[in-house]
Design a protein around this motif. Structure first.
Motif, mmCIF file in Angstrom:
data_model
loop_
_atom_site.group_PDB
_atom_site.id
_atom_site.type_symbol
_atom_site.label_atom_id
_atom_site.label_comp_id
_atom_site.label_asym_id
_atom_site.label_seq_id
_atom_site.Cartn_x
_atom_site.Cartn_y
_atom_site.Cartn_z
ATOM 1 N N LYS A 206 -11.727 0.792 32.453
ATOM 2 C CA LYS A 206 -13.092 0.673 31.924
ATOM 3 C C LYS A 206 -13.063 0.786 30.406
ATOM 4 N N THR A 207 -12.223 1.704 29.896
ATOM 5 C CA THR A 207 -12.117 1.864 28.442
ATOM 6 C C THR A 207 -11.616 0.568 27.804
ATOM 7 N N MET A 208 -10.636 -0.054 28.461
ATOM 8 C CA MET A 208 -10.091 -1.308 27.934
ATOM 9 C C MET A 208 -11.189 -2.389 27.893
ATOM 10 N N GLY A 209 -12.033 -2.418 28.925
ATOM 11 C CA GLY A 209 -13.119 -3.406 28.970
ATOM 12 C C GLY A 209 -14.181 -3.144 27.903
ATOM 13 N N LEU A 210 -14.402 -1.870 27.582
ATOM 14 C CA LEU A 210 -15.432 -1.512 26.601
ATOM 15 C C LEU A 210 -14.953 -1.736 25.166
ATOM 16 N N ALA A 211 -13.645 -1.683 24.953
ATOM 17 C CA ALA A 211 -13.086 -1.669 23.596
ATOM 18 C C ALA A 211 -13.616 -2.772 22.668
ATOM 19 N N PRO A 212 -13.710 -4.034 23.117
ATOM 20 C CA PRO A 212 -14.153 -5.066 22.171
ATOM 21 C C PRO A 212 -15.551 -4.834 21.620
ATOM 22 N N TYR A 213 -16.368 -4.041 22.311
ATOM 23 C CA TYR A 213 -17.737 -3.782 21.837
ATOM 24 C C TYR A 213 -17.757 -2.819 20.644
ATOM 25 N N GLY A 214 -16.613 -2.168 20.387
ATOM 26 C CA GLY A 214 -16.571 -1.193 19.295
ATOM 27 C C GLY A 214 -16.044 -1.749 17.994
ATOM 28 N N ARG A 260 -16.941 2.690 20.063
ATOM 29 C CA ARG A 260 -16.011 2.850 18.944
ATOM 30 C C ARG A 260 -14.754 3.621 19.381
ATOM 31 N N LEU A 261 -14.950 4.664 20.171
ATOM 32 C CA LEU A 261 -13.794 5.428 20.665
ATOM 33 C C LEU A 261 -12.876 4.531 21.497
ATOM 34 N N ALA A 262 -13.492 3.718 22.349
ATOM 35 C CA ALA A 262 -12.697 2.809 23.196
ATOM 36 C C ALA A 262 -11.905 1.841 22.317
ATOM 37 N N TYR A 263 -12.567 1.316 21.311
ATOM 38 C CA TYR A 263 -11.907 0.364 20.407
ATOM 39 C C TYR A 263 -10.727 1.027 19.688
ATOM 40 N N GLU A 264 -10.971 2.230 19.179
ATOM 41 C CA GLU A 264 -9.920 2.914 18.418
ATOM 42 C C GLU A 264 -8.713 3.251 19.299
ATOM 43 N N VAL A 265 -8.964 3.766 20.481
ATOM 44 C CA VAL A 265 -7.829 4.166 21.317
ATOM 45 C C VAL A 265 -7.065 2.938 21.805
ATOM 46 N N GLN A 266 -7.797 1.833 22.011
ATOM 47 C CA GLN A 266 -7.115 0.599 22.414
ATOM 48 C C GLN A 266 -6.181 0.120 21.302
ATOM 49 N N VAL A 300 -4.015 -5.959 27.232
ATOM 50 C CA VAL A 300 -4.193 -6.327 25.826
ATOM 51 C C VAL A 300 -2.945 -5.931 25.033
ATOM 52 N N ALA A 301 -2.483 -4.701 25.258
ATOM 53 C CA ALA A 301 -1.274 -4.227 24.575
ATOM 54 C C ALA A 301 -0.062 -5.062 24.987
ATOM 55 N N ASN A 302 0.001 -5.439 26.266
ATOM 56 C CA ASN A 302 1.140 -6.220 26.743
ATOM 57 C C ASN A 302 1.266 -7.544 25.997
#
Ligand SMILES: [Fe+2]
Length: 559
Positions: A206-214, A260-266, A300-302
């Protein structure tokens, strides 16, 4: 198919084998499960299933009695037929204190929470306990096409509390540990932020899916200068504690803060994985890399790692989470302990058991509320998709791992933007920001996506080509990317054929492919599970092997 039906009750083989190994990943970990490896007639075959698919408890931690029975039954074996039992071990005293059973049987294969239930009576001399990361490493290397490779295992924590391990492997000499880290690593960092956002544990996707919004929402919330990269270590202990806590206070948890947190951790996971890959390349000089452990699910990281071109090729085990551990245990047992020399040909994660025709018929006759279509062809199924219906798809052996890859799937047209919301409202009930993934014919993937290699396990993210985004809006994420599954004709013929037909009709050889379940439930395993999910949701039709079920519409009452 005939080979399966001929054996009755979904068995894969006639009885008889040269060697039979049972791999087990058991409680108190999550994602418990079993795998059976059989050497027979010059071939190695595997059956594997996760306990959650059978007890229907998401991420089940139960002793995997059901999974063991399922796998043994699939090859027509009993526990006493097993030549070698292999399990990963847990070195945490509190988890071991109940294991006081003595005698001729191995105590570590007894149920921790209730020794009377689910005991695996394995004679001590036939049991091998292996390290959790070692099992991850075996699951990746022996499924890979490589003769030699470096292996990175990155997860929460392993048997001895390690967080990241580097192995070097060859078919000739086996798998050897080079380095490991016990510092607070990438897996626990990602889990901590996921918990802080409010998704709860084991919901990193879910965090990975939210990341682009940050992206560009504000300045960094986390002080990333506190992390330390050094060799196999990516150390976040100055930022996080071991129980999902952050040392520094966070601002009020608004929707913007979460994104923003999701984006940063991603971004940080991508930097960390790149660091580990560079280190692995430097230390081993290997041309190939295998990845396992839950962080390998970060598609995404892969893809960022692949684009760097550090290795000639990278293989990511599709069951790189703990769902792949039984497989890794069985493979380690065969190649490293029993010195088996027949190469296992991994042709996809379709390792569940086959259901026989009579089992399918029994399931269909046990429920009501649908009609059996007189035309069960793929053409008819395709036309339902073109009419924008939601179709359940149950074909062959189930997939091991967290993704549905065309055997237990819910399918829809990707061409209608509203389908994402429609599918969420009628079936999936997931968070609206989470994207749905496309399955595309392998040969035509580059027409739609900036992807220069196959992505058969939905483990790579790629940009949807700008000029094609309007053709596949339901599978294009907010940042213009998609988590792509490329479908190979030989690996999954029925699924390939259906997408091909859809492409011939619409010009778009792509389908929206999501797992056959509702939010919070495991993916369906049996025909009964599939029919239950079909009936309790807004799925319009279900192709159950070669039987097409169409939901009966209740007549509207006048009022
Ligand atoms: Fe793990």
């Amino acid at each position: 198919m005939a080979i399966f039906d001929a054996c009755g009750k979904g068995q894969l083989y006639e009885k008889g084998w040269e060697m039979l190994i049972l791999g087990v990943h058991r409680e108190p970990w999550h994602d418990t499960g079993a795998a059976v490896l059989v050497e027979r007639g010059g071939k190695v075959e595997l059956v594997s299933v996760t306990q959650e698919r059978l007890d229907r408890v998401k991420d089940s931690r139960a002793f995997p009695s059901d999974a063991i029975e399922y796998c043994l039954d699939a090859v027509g074996a009993k526990q006493q037929d097993v030549d070698l039992f292999v399990s990963d071990y847990v070195e945490v005293p509190v988890w071991n204190k109940d294991r006081l059973i003595k005698g001729d049987y191995h105590p570590l294969l007894h149920n921790v929470t209730d020794p009377r239930v689910g005991t695996l009576d394995a004679p001590v001399e036939k049991v091998a306990m292996i390290n959790h990361h070692q099992a991850h490493a075996a699951s990746a290397f022996y499924a890979s096409p490589f003769d030699e490779a470096a292996i990175l295992v990155v997860d929460g924590r392993g048997s001895d509390k390690e967080t990241q391990s580097l192995y070097v492997a060859s078919r000739k000499d086996g798998i050897r540990l080079l380095e490991k880290s016990d510092r607070l690593g990438l897996g626990l960092l990602y889990a901590t932020i996921t918990v802080k956002i409010g998704f709860g544990i084991l919901n990193e996707g879910k965090t990975m899916g939210l990341a682009p919004y940050g992206y560009q929402l504000s300045a960094d919330i986390i002080d990333w200068s506190k992390r330390r990269f050094e060799g196999i270590h990516t150390d976040y202990s100055r930022l996080c504690g071991g129980r999902y806590e952050l040392h520094d206070p966070l601002p009020p948890m608004t929707e913007q803060t979460k994104a923003r947190l999701a984006y940063e951790v991603q971004e940080e996971i991508e930097r960390g994985m790149l660091h580990l890959a560079r280190h692995a390349r430097q230390v081993t000089g290997a041309k190939h890399l295998c990845i396992a452990g839950g962080v390998g699910l970060n598609s995404v990281a892969n893809y960022r790692l692949l684009r760097e071109g550090l290795f000639e090729d990278v293989f990511i085990q599709p069951a790189c989470s703990d769902t792949g551990l039984p497989l890794g245990c069985a493979l380690h047992g065969y190649y490293q302990i029993m010195k088996g020399n027949i190469r296992w040909k991994f042709s996809g994660p379709y390792l569940g058991r086959q259901y026989s025709k009579s089992e399918i018929e029994d399931a269909i006759n046990s429920f009501s509320g649908y009609e059996v279509s007189p035309d069960p062809s793929f053409n008819k199924t395709m036309s339902l998709l073109v009419e924008n219906k939601v179709v359940g798809w149950f074909q062959g052996r189930s997939e091991i791992g967290p993704r549905s890859l065309g055997c237990r799937s819910i399918l829809m047209s990707p061409c209608v933007a509203e389908n994402k919301d429609l599918l969420n409202a009628r079936v999936k009930h997931r968070e609206a920001f989470r994207p749905f993934a496309p399955a595309v014919l392998e040969e035509r993937a580059q027409e739609f996506f900036n992807l220069n290699r196959p992505s058969p396990y939905m483990l790579l993210i790629a940009d949807v080509k700008k000029e094609k985004q309007s053709l596949v809006p339901a599978v294009t994420h907010v940042d213009g990317t998609a988590r792509v599954q490329t479908v190979n004709r030989d690996a999954n013929q029925p699924f390939y054929r259906l997408i091909e037909l859809f492409g011939e009709q619409t010009g778009v050889p792509v389908l929206l492919n999501t797992s056959f379940n509702v939010a919070g439930e495991p993916i369906v395993e049996s025909p009964q599970d599939a029919i239950r999910c079909f009936l309790s949701t807004g799925i319009d039709a279900l192709l159950l092997e070669d039987v097409l079920l169409i939901k009966r519409m209740e007549p509207k009452t006048r009022g």
